[in-house]
Motif scaffolding. Structure first.
Motif, short mmCIF file in Angstrom:
data_model
loop_
_atom_site.label_atom_id
_atom_site.label_comp_id
_atom_site.label_asym_id
_atom_site.label_seq_id
_atom_site.Cartn_x
_atom_site.Cartn_y
_atom_site.Cartn_z
N THR A 91 0.42 -1.72 0.31
CA THR A 91 -0.01 0.16 -0.09
C THR A 91 0.97 1.16 0.03
O THR A 91 0.80 2.25 -0.48
CB THR A 91 -1.06 -0.09 1.07
OG1 THR A 91 -1.79 -1.51 1.07
CG2 THR A 91 -2.01 1.01 1.26
N THR A 92 2.05 0.89 1.14
CA THR A 92 2.90 2.27 0.64
C THR A 92 3.47 2.73 -0.44
O THR A 92 3.79 4.14 -0.77
CB THR A 92 3.84 2.09 1.83
OG1 THR A 92 3.44 1.38 3.11
CG2 THR A 92 5.02 3.44 1.52
N LYS A 93 3.94 1.65 -1.61
CA LYS A 93 4.59 1.52 -2.73
C LYS A 93 3.42 2.54 -3.78
O LYS A 93 4.10 2.85 -4.38
CB LYS A 93 4.50 0.12 -2.96
CG LYS A 93 5.27 0.22 -4.04
CD LYS A 93 5.76 -0.81 -4.71
CE LYS A 93 6.74 -1.18 -6.63
NZ LYS A 93 7.07 -2.40 -6.33
N GLU A 94 2.01 1.81 -3.59
CA GLU A 94 1.20 2.68 -4.10
C GLU A 94 0.71 3.93 -3.71
O GLU A 94 0.79 4.40 -5.10
CB GLU A 94 -0.65 1.36 -4.31
CG GLU A 94 0.26 0.35 -4.55
CD GLU A 94 -1.46 -0.79 -4.42
OE1 GLU A 94 -2.33 -0.77 -3.89
OE2 GLU A 94 -1.10 -2.06 -4.55
N GLU A 105 13.71 7.56 -3.18
CA GLU A 105 13.71 7.96 -1.69
C GLU A 105 13.65 6.38 -1.17
O GLU A 105 12.89 5.52 -2.03
CB GLU A 105 13.55 8.80 -1.68
CG GLU A 105 13.11 10.13 -1.57
CD GLU A 105 12.47 10.85 -0.87
OE1 GLU A 105 11.74 10.77 -0.09
OE2 GLU A 105 11.86 12.36 -1.05
N PRO A 106 13.80 5.79 -0.30
CA PRO A 106 13.24 4.72 1.00
C PRO A 106 11.64 4.50 0.31
O PRO A 106 10.98 5.67 0.53
CB PRO A 106 13.66 4.26 1.87
CG PRO A 106 14.54 5.19 1.95
CD PRO A 106 15.03 6.96 0.95
N LEU A 107 11.15 3.44 0.17
CA LEU A 107 10.35 3.01 0.28
C LEU A 107 9.25 3.99 1.45
O LEU A 107 9.39 4.23 2.90
CB LEU A 107 9.61 1.88 1.01
CG LEU A 107 7.81 1.41 0.45
CD1 LEU A 107 7.32 1.77 -0.36
CD2 LEU A 107 7.86 -0.02 0.76
N GLY A 108 8.56 4.96 1.20
CA GLY A 108 7.71 5.91 2.39
C GLY A 108 8.23 7.13 2.69
O GLY A 108 7.93 7.85 3.46
N GLY A 109 9.30 7.29 1.71
CA GLY A 109 10.14 8.89 1.60
C GLY A 109 11.46 8.48 2.68
O GLY A 109 11.20 7.29 3.82
N ALA A 110 11.85 9.91 2.34
CA ALA A 110 13.54 9.45 2.78
C ALA A 110 13.30 9.60 4.61
O ALA A 110 14.33 9.41 5.29
CB ALA A 110 14.16 11.08 2.72
N GLU A 141 19.17 6.47 7.44
CA GLU A 141 20.67 6.02 6.34
C GLU A 141 20.20 5.34 4.80
O GLU A 141 21.43 5.47 4.62
CB GLU A 141 21.12 4.44 7.01
CG GLU A 141 21.38 4.21 8.34
CD GLU A 141 20.52 5.12 9.33
OE1 GLU A 141 19.24 4.97 9.53
OE2 GLU A 141 20.59 6.13 10.58
N GLU A 142 19.67 4.51 4.37
CA GLU A 142 19.50 4.95 3.04
C GLU A 142 19.66 5.70 2.31
O GLU A 142 20.06 5.38 1.47
CB GLU A 142 18.00 3.47 2.97
CG GLU A 142 18.14 3.15 1.48
CD GLU A 142 16.57 2.36 1.51
OE1 GLU A 142 16.54 1.52 0.77
OE2 GLU A 142 15.93 1.78 1.84
N ALA A 143 18.20 6.65 2.79
CA ALA A 143 18.70 8.03 2.23
C ALA A 143 19.84 8.94 1.40
O ALA A 143 20.46 8.64 0.88
CB ALA A 143 17.67 9.32 2.30
N ALA A 144 20.74 8.54 2.82
CA ALA A 144 22.25 8.65 2.58
C ALA A 144 22.51 8.67 1.55
O ALA A 144 24.13 8.74 0.75
CB ALA A 144 22.60 9.34 4.29
#
Length: 320
Positions: free
Chosen positions: A46-49, A266-271, A276-279
């Motif tokens: 759902t987050t992805k959609e 960005e990471p799933l659902g926003g930075a 860490e993943e966003a960076a």
């Protein structure tokens, strides 16, 4: 991370169910454990959609999310070393903009960043990311230092706009911004600007004339905030969502228009869901673009920079 935005209500409902089951710990029954796995999968899907089909106004909301990583967070996560330089050598220090040399991977660069602050005192000290003229003059000084020592310039843009206070205008706000635009157009080092959240008005433009303009996918970049545009054109800020759509402010729209060069996922659902993943993703994008830019001579960079801005704006370039 809590789901606080209006369009995230379906995610908030799923998250509450997940947390209720997780609190049971070892008392979780087999069927409940199976239900927990199912809920987690539904939350991810759902987050992805939702995040793949954000409206421009929803993108603005995510760009302003209080938990979103700030420039200072990215610098701490992606730089092995950073030395802050302060003051404009004319009036004083302005913490809305900070910068200095840093080690980014195997490259030494000059960082210039806009910072809003988080806690009340810090937000007051940094004027919520709305730079005063001395902030722009400090940026101008550091740009000249970057050219002097042949350091690529990396700008992290995150501002609702420059300060519009009367005393700022009296101290030469417009001149300070214009001086930065003039300098960046002819600066003899590679320049990368990244809009990491809000890219509002001249405050953003003063740090984003460069060889590469990148944007995190849930950020926006605009001549004015949707609320300001709605107030000016429609006499009421309640039409901000309509104006965001009309102005095509989101990163995805600007990429299609050719205003920016690259969209950084960005990471799933926003930075704000995973700093860490966003960076890590941002660092990879910076290093990749720096490596490409450093293949060109200075004269080639200046010619390409000139042509880049001359080519912006032809009619009919936007396609869905």
């Amino acid at each position: 991370m809590a789901y606080t935005l209006d369009f995230e209500k379906p995610l908030a409902d799923l998250d509450r169910q997940i947390q209720a089951l997780q609190k049971k710990g070892e008392r979780l029954k087999p069927e409940e454990s199976k239900n927990l796995d199912s809920l987690k999968q539904r939350l991810q899907q759902t987050t992805k959609e939702i995040y793949e089909h954000l409206t421009p106004w929803q993108t603005v909301q995510v760009a302003r999310h209080p938990g979103r990583p700030h420039s200072i967070d990215y610098v701490k996560l992606i730089c092995d070393d950073f030395f802050e330089l302060r003051g404009d050598r004319a009036y004083g220090e302005n913490a809305s903009i900070f910068g200095g040399p840093a080690q980014l991977g195997d490259k030494t660069v000059m960082f210039l960043c806009q910072e809003k602050g988080r806690e009340m005192k810090e937000r007051r000290d940094r004027n919520a990311g709305q730079p005063h003229p001395e902030g722009f003059r400090k940026a101008h000084r550091l740009m000249e230092q970057a050219e002097k020592f042949k350091l690529p310039l990396v700008c992290l843009v995150d501002t609702p706009g420059a300060s519009i206070a009367l005393d700022d205008e009296e101290r030469g706000q417009s001149q300070a911004i214009a001086a930065n635009l003039y300098l960046m157009a002819q600066l003899r080092v590679p320049i990368i600007a990244v809009v990491i959240g809000e890219g509002g008005s001249g405050g953003a433009l003063a740090l984003s004339i460069g060889d590469r303009i990148l944007m995190l996918e849930n950020s926006y970049y605009s001549v004015a905030s949707p609320e300001s545009a709605a107030t000016i054109l429609l006499r009421d800020a309640k039409h901000a969502a309509t104006m965001a759509e009309a102005m095509q402010v989101s990163a995805r729209q600007l990429k299609k228009l050719g205003i920016i060069d690259e969209l950084i996922r960005e990471p799933l659902g926003g930075a704000h869901q995973n700093y860490e993943e966003a960076a890590k993703i941002l660092k990879e994008a910076l290093l990749s673009n720096l490596t490409e830019l450093q293949k060109h001579t200075t004269d080639e960079l200046l010619t390409q920079r000139y042509q880049k801005y001359r080519s912006i704006g032809p009619v009919g370039t936007y396609t869905e």
